[in-house]
Design an enzyme around this catalytic site. Structure first.
Site, PDB file in Angstrom:
ATOM      1  N   GLU A 132     -58.147   4.193  23.902  1.00 41.81           N
ATOM      2  CA  GLU A 132     -58.495   4.267  25.328  1.00 41.81           C
ATOM      3  C   GLU A 132     -57.566   3.374  26.146  1.00 41.81           C
ATOM      4  OE1 GLU A 132     -62.662   3.416  24.758  1.00 41.81           O
ATOM      5  OE2 GLU A 132     -62.858   5.347  23.729  1.00 41.81           O
ATOM      6  N   GLU A 139     -58.286   5.095  13.773  1.00 36.31           N
ATOM      7  CA  GLU A 139     -59.228   5.852  14.592  1.00 36.31           C
ATOM      8  C   GLU A 139     -58.556   7.117  15.117  1.00 36.31           C
ATOM      9  OE1 GLU A 139     -62.464   3.125  16.370  1.00 36.31           O
ATOM     10  OE2 GLU A 139     -60.734   2.978  17.661  1.00 36.31           O
ATOM     11  N   SER A 170     -66.804   8.200  15.748  1.00 35.86           N
ATOM     12  CA  SER A 170     -68.091   8.880  15.512  1.00 35.86           C
ATOM     13  C   SER A 170     -68.748   8.497  14.193  1.00 35.86           C
ATOM     14  CB  SER A 170     -67.923  10.406  15.614  1.00 35.86           C
ATOM     15  OG  SER A 170     -67.513  10.752  16.917  1.00 35.86           O
ATOM     16  N   GLY A 188     -65.949   9.177  19.948  1.00 33.48           N
ATOM     17  CA  GLY A 188     -66.949   9.570  20.938  1.00 33.48           C
ATOM     18  C   GLY A 188     -67.206  11.070  21.002  1.00 33.48           C
ATOM     19  N   LYS A 237     -67.362  -1.364  24.336  1.00 29.24           N
ATOM     20  CA  LYS A 237     -66.633  -0.715  25.443  1.00 29.24           C
ATOM     21  C   LYS A 237     -67.198  -1.207  26.781  1.00 29.24           C
ATOM     22  CE  LYS A 237     -65.511   3.018  22.367  1.00 29.24           C
ATOM     23  NZ  LYS A 237     -65.109   4.407  22.192  1.00 29.24           N
ATOM     24  N   ASN A 247     -67.797  -2.023  18.902  1.00 26.06           N
ATOM     25  CA  ASN A 247     -66.989  -2.013  20.115  1.00 26.06           C
ATOM     26  C   ASN A 247     -67.884  -1.502  21.237  1.00 26.06           C
ATOM     27  OD1 ASN A 247     -65.163  -1.573  22.150  1.00 26.06           O
ATOM     28  ND2 ASN A 247     -64.030   0.069  21.116  1.00 26.06           N
ATOM     29  N   HIS A 262     -56.492  -0.066  21.103  1.00 29.95           N
ATOM     30  CA  HIS A 262     -57.475   1.018  21.114  1.00 29.95           C
ATOM     31  C   HIS A 262     -56.895   2.217  21.877  1.00 29.95           C
ATOM     32  CE1 HIS A 262     -61.086   3.320  21.828  1.00 29.95           C
ATOM     33  NE2 HIS A 262     -61.617   2.650  20.813  1.00 29.95           N
TER      34      HIS A 262
HETATM   35  P1  PGA Z   1     -67.231   5.942  18.607  1.00 29.17           P
HETATM   36  O1  PGA Z   1     -66.060   4.962  19.075  1.00 29.17           O
HETATM   37  O2  PGA Z   1     -67.871   5.313  17.391  1.00 29.17           O
HETATM   38  O3  PGA Z   1     -68.173   6.014  19.787  1.00 29.17           O
HETATM   39  O4  PGA Z   1     -66.603   7.259  18.287  1.00 29.17           O
HETATM   40  C1  PGA Z   1     -65.284   4.274  18.137  1.00 29.17           C
HETATM   41  C2  PGA Z   1     -64.255   3.456  18.876  1.00 29.17           C
HETATM   42  O5  PGA Z   1     -63.750   3.909  19.907  1.00 29.17           O
HETATM   43  O6  PGA Z   1     -63.920   2.328  18.449  1.00 29.17           O
END
Ligand code: PGA
Length: 249
Positions: A96, A166, A212, A172, A11, A9, A94
């Site tokens: 976010e 997640e 992460s 993140g 982003k 992803n 997601h």
């Molecule tokens: P990350 O993000 O691996 O940077 O923690 C995962 C995601 O948001 O899909």
């Protein structure tokens, strides 16, 4: 046998030129390894058409699509537009999008249905916040997200989804859920799916972990029962670290 999947992803990262370069690198590395896992890169809308031209073994996904079919929705990108780029997958739900763009279960339910109607396969994300985890509401939260987001689909349509667990507090942050936390929630999710759609559908559903996940911890995470791969944010932006995760699955 359910599919092992590693999905990147990206982003809101990379220009088109940088994205094409990254996709080419990922494609070259993935083509070299003999790995049965399905590898997907999910890119910004602007990159899809160009990235589609440079990948073959690697599949393409978008990070979002609109909740309406077409028309006067300035700035939105529909599921049919996404499909027309060559993309096969779309990340929906997601955290976010849920948190910063107020995407409710109802909106996500519309998006999932439009994606499926356009032969776009949703990678449907669920997960609890830190407050919800500390209040021991995480099981309830993810169950509700499934129930309201996707449980009105037919079994045939549900079977097309990839589910990604997640935990929001792990995205993140450099902090992953531990093996026990991941195992208990993935097992719970498969049970909830089995209750709704039956054992066969549940056994065939790929449930990814995200948050992460990186080259150093992927092997341990992927060895957890009921984890079928990962949704990778930060570590998908470098071809070599992404490949190390692909090799770990
Ligand atoms: P990350 O993000 O691996 O940077 O923690 C995962 C995601 O948001 O899909």
């Amino acid at each position: 046998m359910r599919n092992k999947i590693v999905a990147g992803n990206w982003k809101m990262n990379t220009t088109v030129k940088e994205g094409v370069k990254l996709a080419k690198e990922v494609e070259a590395l993935v083509a070299k390894v003999n790995n049965a896992a399905k590898v997907i890169v999910c890119t910004p809308f602007t990159h899809l058409t160009e990235v589609a031209k440079v990948i073959n073994k690697v599949a393409l996904g978008a990070e979002n699509c609109a909740s309406e079919t077409s028309g006067a929705y300035t700035g939105e990108v529909s599921a049919s537009m996404v499909v027309s780029t060559g993309a096969k997958y779309v990340i929906l739900g997601h955290s976010e999008r849920r948190a910063y763009y107020n995407e409710t279960d109802e909106i996500l339910n519309k998006k999932v249905k439009l994606a499926l109607a356009n032969n776009l396969l949703p990678i449907f994300c669920i997960g609890e916040t830190l407050d919800q985890r500390e209040a021991e509401k995480h099981f309830e939260v993810v169950k509700t997200q499934l129930e309201k987001g996707v449980f009105d689909l037919s079994a045939a349509d549900f079977s097309k989804l990839v589910i990604a667990y997640e935990p929001v507090w792990a995205i993140g942050t450099g902090r992953t859920a531990n093996g026990q936390q991941i195992e208990e929630i993935h097992t719970f999710l498969r049970d909830v799916i089995a209750e709704k759609y039956g054992k066969t559908v549940a056994e065939e559903c790929s449930i990814l972990y995200g948050g992460s996940c990186n080259a150093a911890n992927a092997k341990e995470i992927f060895s957890t029962p009921n984890v079928d791969g990962g949704l990778i944010g930060g570590a998908s932006l470098k071809a070599d670290s992404f490949l190390a995760i692909v090799e770990a699955v």
